[in-house]
Design a protein around this motif. Sequence first.
Motif, PDB file in Angstrom:
ATOM      1  N   ARG A 165       0.807  -1.221   0.000  1.00 40.66           N
ATOM      2  CA  ARG A 165       0.000   0.000   0.000  1.00 40.66           C
ATOM      3  C   ARG A 165       0.842   1.275   0.000  1.00 40.66           C
ATOM      4  NH1 ARG A 165      -0.518  -2.216   5.144  1.00 40.66           N
ATOM      5  NH2 ARG A 165       0.264  -0.942   6.867  1.00 40.66           N
ATOM      6  N   GLU A 166       2.099   1.193   0.380  1.00 41.52           N
ATOM      7  CA  GLU A 166       2.933   2.390   0.439  1.00 41.52           C
ATOM      8  C   GLU A 166       3.647   2.683  -0.877  1.00 41.52           C
ATOM      9  OE1 GLU A 166       5.266   3.141   3.849  1.00 41.52           O
ATOM     10  OE2 GLU A 166       4.029   1.942   5.189  1.00 41.52           O
ATOM     11  N   LEU A 167       3.350   1.908  -1.912  1.00 46.58           N
ATOM     12  CA  LEU A 167       3.894   2.157  -3.238  1.00 46.58           C
ATOM     13  C   LEU A 167       2.783   2.664  -4.146  1.00 46.58           C
ATOM     14  CD1 LEU A 167       6.069  -1.069  -3.765  1.00 46.58           C
ATOM     15  CD2 LEU A 167       6.831   1.188  -2.976  1.00 46.58           C
ATOM     16  N   ASP A 168       3.139   3.483  -5.112  1.00 49.80           N
ATOM     17  CA  ASP A 168       2.152   3.984  -6.063  1.00 49.80           C
ATOM     18  C   ASP A 168       1.561   2.845  -6.889  1.00 49.80           C
ATOM     19  OD1 ASP A 168       2.531   6.574  -5.198  1.00 49.80           O
ATOM     20  OD2 ASP A 168       4.124   6.966  -6.655  1.00 49.80           O
ATOM     21  N   ARG A 169       2.405   1.883  -7.208  1.00 49.06           N
ATOM     22  CA  ARG A 169       1.957   0.701  -7.943  1.00 49.06           C
ATOM     23  C   ARG A 169       2.875  -0.459  -7.569  1.00 49.06           C
ATOM     24  NH1 ARG A 169       4.218   1.492 -14.111  1.00 49.06           N
ATOM     25  NH2 ARG A 169       6.309   2.251 -13.541  1.00 49.06           N
ATOM     26  N   PRO A 170       2.384  -1.693  -7.594  1.00 51.77           N
ATOM     27  CA  PRO A 170       3.179  -2.844  -7.162  1.00 51.77           C
ATOM     28  C   PRO A 170       4.496  -3.004  -7.914  1.00 51.77           C
ATOM     29  CG  PRO A 170       0.872  -3.446  -7.333  1.00 51.77           C
ATOM     30  CD  PRO A 170       0.985  -2.055  -7.890  1.00 51.77           C
ATOM     31  N   ALA A 171       4.516  -2.653  -9.196  1.00 48.48           N
ATOM     32  CA  ALA A 171       5.728  -2.819  -9.997  1.00 48.48           C
ATOM     33  C   ALA A 171       6.880  -1.975  -9.487  1.00 48.48           C
ATOM     34  CB  ALA A 171       5.439  -2.476 -11.462  1.00 48.48           C
ATOM     35  N   ASP A 172       6.573  -0.922  -8.707  1.00 47.38           N
ATOM     36  CA  ASP A 172       7.633  -0.068  -8.173  1.00 47.38           C
ATOM     37  C   ASP A 172       8.513  -0.795  -7.163  1.00 47.38           C
ATOM     38  OD1 ASP A 172       6.835   2.047  -9.712  1.00 47.38           O
ATOM     39  OD2 ASP A 172       5.649   3.006  -8.129  1.00 47.38           O
ATOM     40  N   ALA A 173       8.073  -1.954  -6.689  1.00 44.06           N
ATOM     41  CA  ALA A 173       8.873  -2.716  -5.736  1.00 44.06           C
ATOM     42  C   ALA A 173      10.216  -3.104  -6.335  1.00 44.06           C
ATOM     43  CB  ALA A 173       8.114  -3.960  -5.285  1.00 44.06           C
ATOM     44  N   PHE A 174      10.259  -3.335  -7.644  1.00 48.66           N
ATOM     45  CA  PHE A 174      11.500  -3.761  -8.283  1.00 48.66           C
ATOM     46  C   PHE A 174      12.515  -2.624  -8.372  1.00 48.66           C
ATOM     47  CE2 PHE A 174       8.275  -6.688  -9.992  1.00 48.66           C
ATOM     48  CZ  PHE A 174       8.849  -7.894  -9.614  1.00 48.66           C
ATOM     49  N   ARG A 175      12.038  -1.390  -8.276  1.00 49.28           N
ATOM     50  CA  ARG A 175      12.945  -0.250  -8.365  1.00 49.28           C
ATOM     51  C   ARG A 175      13.904  -0.214  -7.172  1.00 49.28           C
ATOM     52  NH1 ARG A 175      12.176   4.486 -11.193  1.00 49.28           N
ATOM     53  NH2 ARG A 175       9.968   3.965 -11.482  1.00 49.28           N
ATOM     54  N   GLY A 176      13.447  -0.702  -6.012  1.00 52.75           N
ATOM     55  CA  GLY A 176      14.250  -0.598  -4.806  1.00 52.75           C
ATOM     56  C   GLY A 176      15.161  -1.781  -4.536  1.00 52.75           C
ATOM     57  N   ILE A 177      15.245  -2.745  -5.451  1.00 56.96           N
ATOM     58  CA  ILE A 177      16.077  -3.923  -5.229  1.00 56.96           C
ATOM     59  C   ILE A 177      17.540  -3.589  -5.502  1.00 56.96           C
ATOM     60  CG2 ILE A 177      16.586  -6.271  -6.004  1.00 56.96           C
ATOM     61  CD1 ILE A 177      14.046  -6.050  -4.394  1.00 56.96           C
ATOM     62  N   GLY A 178      18.403  -4.002  -4.586  1.00 56.95           N
ATOM     63  CA  GLY A 178      19.836  -3.808  -4.761  1.00 56.95           C
ATOM     64  C   GLY A 178      20.592  -5.008  -4.236  1.00 56.95           C
ATOM     65  N   PRO A 179      21.919  -5.057  -4.418  1.00 55.13           N
ATOM     66  CA  PRO A 179      22.696  -6.216  -3.940  1.00 55.13           C
ATOM     67  C   PRO A 179      22.622  -6.398  -2.438  1.00 55.13           C
ATOM     68  CG  PRO A 179      24.146  -4.412  -4.627  1.00 55.13           C
ATOM     69  CD  PRO A 179      22.772  -4.053  -5.092  1.00 55.13           C
ATOM     70  N   ASN A 180      22.342  -5.323  -1.699  1.00 52.65           N
ATOM     71  CA  ASN A 180      22.266  -5.421  -0.245  1.00 52.65           C
ATOM     72  C   ASN A 180      21.142  -6.345   0.234  1.00 52.65           C
ATOM     73  OD1 ASN A 180      20.906  -2.976  -1.438  1.00 52.65           O
ATOM     74  ND2 ASN A 180      19.881  -2.999   0.527  1.00 52.65           N
ATOM     75  N   TRP A 181      20.123  -6.547  -0.600  1.00 49.43           N
ATOM     76  CA  TRP A 181      18.993  -7.384  -0.210  1.00 49.43           C
ATOM     77  C   TRP A 181      19.408  -8.838   0.000  1.00 49.43           C
ATOM     78  CZ3 TRP A 181      13.701  -6.664   0.721  1.00 49.43           C
ATOM     79  CH2 TRP A 181      13.296  -5.316   0.699  1.00 49.43           C
ATOM     80  N   PHE A 182      20.508  -9.254  -0.620  1.00 50.59           N
ATOM     81  CA  PHE A 182      20.943 -10.641  -0.484  1.00 50.59           C
ATOM     82  C   PHE A 182      21.462 -10.931   0.921  1.00 50.59           C
ATOM     83  CE2 PHE A 182      20.761 -10.172  -5.025  1.00 50.59           C
ATOM     84  CZ  PHE A 182      20.423 -11.430  -5.496  1.00 50.59           C
ATOM     85  N   ALA A 183      21.658  -9.895   1.728  1.00 49.73           N
ATOM     86  CA  ALA A 183      22.041 -10.119   3.125  1.00 49.73           C
ATOM     87  C   ALA A 183      20.953 -10.875   3.870  1.00 49.73           C
ATOM     88  CB  ALA A 183      22.331  -8.786   3.813  1.00 49.73           C
ATOM     89  N   ALA A 184      19.706 -10.726   3.440  1.00 47.29           N
ATOM     90  CA  ALA A 184      18.602 -11.456   4.074  1.00 47.29           C
ATOM     91  C   ALA A 184      18.736 -12.957   3.835  1.00 47.29           C
ATOM     92  CB  ALA A 184      17.267 -10.949   3.546  1.00 47.29           C
TER      93      ALA A 184
END
Length: 415
Positions: free
Chosen positions: A13-32
Motif C-alpha cells: 500500500r505504500e507504493l504507487d503501484r506494485p511494480a515499483d517494488a523492483f525499483r528498490g532492489i539492490g545487492p544489499n537485499w541478499f544479506a537477508a
Amino acid sequence: MSTTAVTRPRLLRELDRPADAFRGIGPNWFAAVMGTGIVANAAATLPVHITGLHTLAFAVWLLAAAMLAALVAATAVHWTRHRETARGHALNPAMAPFYGAPPMALLTVAAGTVTFGPDLLGTSTALGIGTVLWTLGTLAGLASTVLVPYLMITRHTLNLESVFATWLMPVVPPMVSAATGPLLIPHIANGQARLGLMLACYAMFGISLLATLALLPLIWTRLLLHRIGPAVMVPTLWIVLGPLGQSVTAANTLGSVAHLAVPAEQARAFEAFAVVYGVPVLGFALLWLALAAAITLRTARTELPFAMTWWGFTFPLGTCVTGAAGLAAHTGSTAFKALAVALYAALVAAWVVVGTLTARGCLTGSLFRVTRPVTAPGASSTASPVASPVASPVARFVGEPVASPVAPSVAAPVS
C-alpha cells in the motif's frame, strides 16, 4: 462501507503501484538470504542434540533457497526495467561494497544444500546443485574481492569519515568459500583434484584474511575519530564479526578434512592450526561482539529505527556460532560448547525479530520505496552523479524511510 475500504490494509500500500517494488532492489537485499541460511547451517554444527532442531533447520534452509531464487528473479527484473539505477550501484560509494552479498548468499545456500538437500533431493542431486552454487558463489566472490576495491580506488572519492564496516563485505566471500568448500572435499576422488580444492580453500582463506587485516585498522580509527555515524548504520558494526568468525570456521572445517587430502603429518599440522589460530581470533571476535552490543544498546536508548542494516545482526553472529562449534569439536571444551549454544540462541532471536520486521516492510512496500539521491558521508564518485531515481547509498541499504534527516551527513529518504 467506503471508509472501511479506504482504511483496510493493502499489500504494497505504500507504493504507487506494485511494480515499483523492483525499483528498490539492490545487492544489499541478499544479506537477508545470508542471515536466513546461516540459521540453518549453524544448527547443523552445534555440538549438542536438540530435539526438532534438524527439522527446523531443514525448513529454514528451504526458506533461504526460496528467498535466493526470488531475489535473483527480482534482480533480473530490476536490471531490465531500471537499468540506469542498477548500473549506478557500482558507482555509488556506499552501495558498491554490497556486491559481496550475492556471492555469500549463493555460498550459504550451497552449504545448506549439501547438508540438508539429500533428505529432499537425494545425495547426488543435492551434491550437484550444491557444487554448482558453490562454484558460482566462489567465482562471483573472487570477482567482488577484486572489482569493488578497484572501483573504490579508481572511481570513488573517499575519506576516513566515509569508512564503515560495510567495506569488509566485498572481501569476505573468499573466506565463506574457504569455510564451505570442505563440505565438498569428501565427495571428490582422492588425488590432485581433492588436494587442489583444499589448497584453493586455504588460498582463499589468506586472500580474505589479509584483506580484512588491512581494513580493520581503518574501521577502528574511524570509530575513534568520527564516532559511530548515523544510528541506522550502527548494526553494520556487527559485520566485523563475519570475517573473524568465518575465518575460525574455515580453519576448523579445513582442519577436519585435511587428512583426506594430505599426508598424516601435514594433516595434524593443519588441525593444530585450527586451534592455535581459532582460539585467539574468536577471543577478539567476542571483544568486538561486546563492543558492538554496547554501542547498539546505547544507540537504541535514543533511536535505532528498523532498517535493512539490521540483517547485520544475523550472518556475522552465525559465523561465530560455527567457529565456536568447530573449536568445541577440536578441543572437547565444554566452554566452547556452551558458547556455541548461547550464540545460536541469540542468532535465532535476532533472526526472528529482523525477519518479522522485514516481512512486514515488504508486505506494506515501505522497504521498497526509493529515496532522494545523496552521497555517503565524505564520499563521492569521480563519475557523473547518478540522478534520481537512484537512492541515497546509505538510505538504499537502510531501506526504511525516516521522517527527518538523521544527521547532516545522511539525507533523509522520502517519506
